[in-house]
Design an enzyme around this catalytic site. Structure first.
Site, short mmCIF file in Angstrom:
data_model
loop_
_atom_site.label_atom_id
_atom_site.label_comp_id
_atom_site.label_asym_id
_atom_site.label_seq_id
_atom_site.Cartn_x
_atom_site.Cartn_y
_atom_site.Cartn_z
N CYS A 52 2.70 -35.41 45.45
CA CYS A 52 1.93 -36.33 46.29
C CYS A 52 0.52 -36.60 45.79
O CYS A 52 0.11 -37.75 45.64
CB CYS A 52 1.85 -35.78 47.71
SG CYS A 52 3.46 -35.58 48.52
N HIS A 103 -3.50 -38.31 51.94
CA HIS A 103 -3.43 -37.06 51.18
C HIS A 103 -4.56 -36.95 50.17
O HIS A 103 -4.34 -36.71 48.97
CB HIS A 103 -2.07 -36.91 50.51
CG HIS A 103 -1.67 -35.47 50.34
ND1 HIS A 103 -0.37 -35.06 50.21
CD2 HIS A 103 -2.42 -34.33 50.30
CE1 HIS A 103 -0.32 -33.74 50.07
NE2 HIS A 103 -1.55 -33.29 50.13
#
Length: 494
Positions: A52, A103
């Site tokens: 991610c 994120h």
């Protein structure tokens, strides 16, 4: 020409082969298929760093992993990039909004957006109560959970189903009304943005879904589409480990091992169900765009940050460079013909997530800042023949299994940086990467070709992986490079 609106849609952990328009025999993705019919479908799109954090750095900055500095997964490293896609589009006159997963660090770092409505899923460093300041606690940085608690009760939490956020082998249906699911929430909040946006400006909306990343928790109606179906099993290479003496496959968050057959079948069904759920919710949003009169003057880009191995080669999750993990879906579409995308086209050039930021800026007729390594995909999307890279280099720190890879979409070379082990696959004849060709004398020349290409790519890297055209295994891998953190720099005098 009037600047188009830009809708950028990302999902988390979706494999490239999970589109029915690409021939997946079971999955249903009618809205994404329609999006592809109205635009360009990229058949060789990859993430250079398949997890991610580094993947999103490439998306936001347009930089390669060597440039943005994130070559593995590490949280809590500040995001202080001078140029981001959202920031440059804001400078170009766009109203910019992100809904869903960012994120980044700090979690509420705007990264150039005017506003974010945030849900990153379960982030350990924000959830752990013994290591956070109040301003970085999960309750202060997440927007979905307070919204959920106002509707489902003050004690509702992300963990109520008992599924871990990295559990790729277990599944159960969502336990609350579908309207409260995180997937629906992203769409609900995005529709509200259409109502609240500044109508004098074009908009850049990033809809960023956490699913189909675990937990595998689709609404029951979607799980019913696949549960009990005769689903095709994972591909397993001739080279894959068959033994699982320590029973690691019984661990719900395993990265490898022999998972019980029924459990794995249920997990695969739930994974497909989450994708179809996202697809139907995208249909809901496209309908709202039509109602607001913006569907036909909006460029729509759809992709994922990385894939999910889902049992391929007895492996799970991501980080490794096999097709299930490193290859991603990518569609560039233009429902109204506003930007000249070639409808229904298929693009075979090898592209990477770093190409998205310059693509968005090109569509907005905004300047591409210095230091961007990616290239705009608009010429390829318009069917133009333009000079293009012949291969990409990817990598990921993963302990003893840290890897580097190179691919041109037809072959893939993998080098395990700690052991020196190599793999070579013919992706045209063997898209499942069943047969490792490193021991085949017929491919000795191709193996040497790729080995030399990677050695040249890594020459001068701080880890010392390459010297004099030779790959050197056993060097200590890193998750971030020194230029990102300032490590190893000599302090200025005075």
């Amino acid at each position: 020409m009037q600047q188009p609106n830009i809708l950028f849609i990302t999902v988390d952990q979706m494999r490239a082969d999970c589109l029915s328009i690409l021939g997946n025999p079971v999955i249903e993705t009618p809205n994404l298929d329609q999006l592809a019919r109205g635009g360009a479908l990229f058949r060789n799109a990859y993430t250079a760093t398949p997890s991610c954090v580094p993947a999103r750095a490439a998306i936001m900055t347009g930089k390669s992993q060597a440039s943005h500095g994130r070559v593995g997964y590490e949280d809590c490293v500040p995001w202080d990039y001078e140029h981001t896609a959202a920031g440059e589009l804001a400078k170009a006159g766009y109203h910019t909004q992100c809904v869903g997963k960012m994120h980044v660090y700090p979690a509420r770092n705007l990264c150039g957006f005017h506003n974010i409505v945030l849900h990153d899923g379960y982030l350990h460093h924000n959830r752990y109560k013994d290591r956070n300041l109040v301003t970085e606690s999960f309750d202060h940085c997440d927007d979905y959970l307070p919204w959920l608690r106002r509707r489902a009760g003050a004690d509702a939490d992300l963990t109520d189903l008992g599924l871990d956020c990295n559990a790729s082998t277990v599944a159960r249906p969502w336990h609350l009304p579908e309207a409260l699911h995180p997937t629906n929430w992203v769409v609900t909040q995005s529709i509200d943005f259409l109502r609240r946006r500044d109508p004098r400006k074009p908009f850049f909306l990033w809809m960023s879904f956490v699913r189909p990343h675990p937990p595998f928790d689709p609404p029951q109606a979607y799980l019913d589409l696949y549960d009990g179906m005769d689903l095709p099993g994972p591909v397993v290479g001739e080279w894959a480990e068959r033994d699982d003496e320590d029973l690691s496959g019984l661990n719900p968050v395993t990265a490898r091992g022999r998972v019980p057959a029924n459990r794995l079948k249920k997990a695969r069904a739930a994974y497909y169900a989450l994708i179809t759920h996202i697809d139907h919710q995208l249909g809901r949003f496209f309908g709202a765009m039509d109602e607001y009169g913006v569907l036909n003057n909006t460029l729509i880009v759809f992709t994922s940050d990385h894939g999910e191995l889902l049992g391929d080669h007895h492996l799970f999750r991501k980080a490794l460079p096999y097709e299930g993990s490193a290859k991603v879906p990518l569609i560039v579409s233009d429902p109204g013909g506003f930007t000249g995308i070639s409808r229904g086209s298929r693009v075979d050039e090898v592209v990477e997530l770093r190409d998205l930021m310059p693509t968005l800026l090109h569509a907005a007729e905004a300047p591409i800042p210095p230091g961007v390594d990616g290239c705009s995909l608009l010429p390829l999307s318009r069917g133009l023949k333009v000079p293009w890279r012949d291969a990409i280099h990817g990598e990921h720190e993963y302990g003893a299994l840290s890897t580097h890879y190179m691919t041109d979409g037809r072959e893939k070379y993998i080098w395990f940086s700690q052991s020196g082990r190599e793999q070579l696959f013919d992706l045209c004849a063997d898209p499942g990467e069943i047969t490792d060709l490193t021991g085949d004398d017929e491919y000795a020349g191709r193996l040497e070709h790729w080995r030399a290409r990677l050695a040249a790519e890594l020459e001068g890297r701080e880890e010392g992986y390459s010297e004099g055209g030779r790959l050197i295994p056993g060097r200590t891998p890193k998750t971030v490079l020194d230029h990102l953190t300032g490590a190893g720099q000599i302090p200025a005098e005075g």
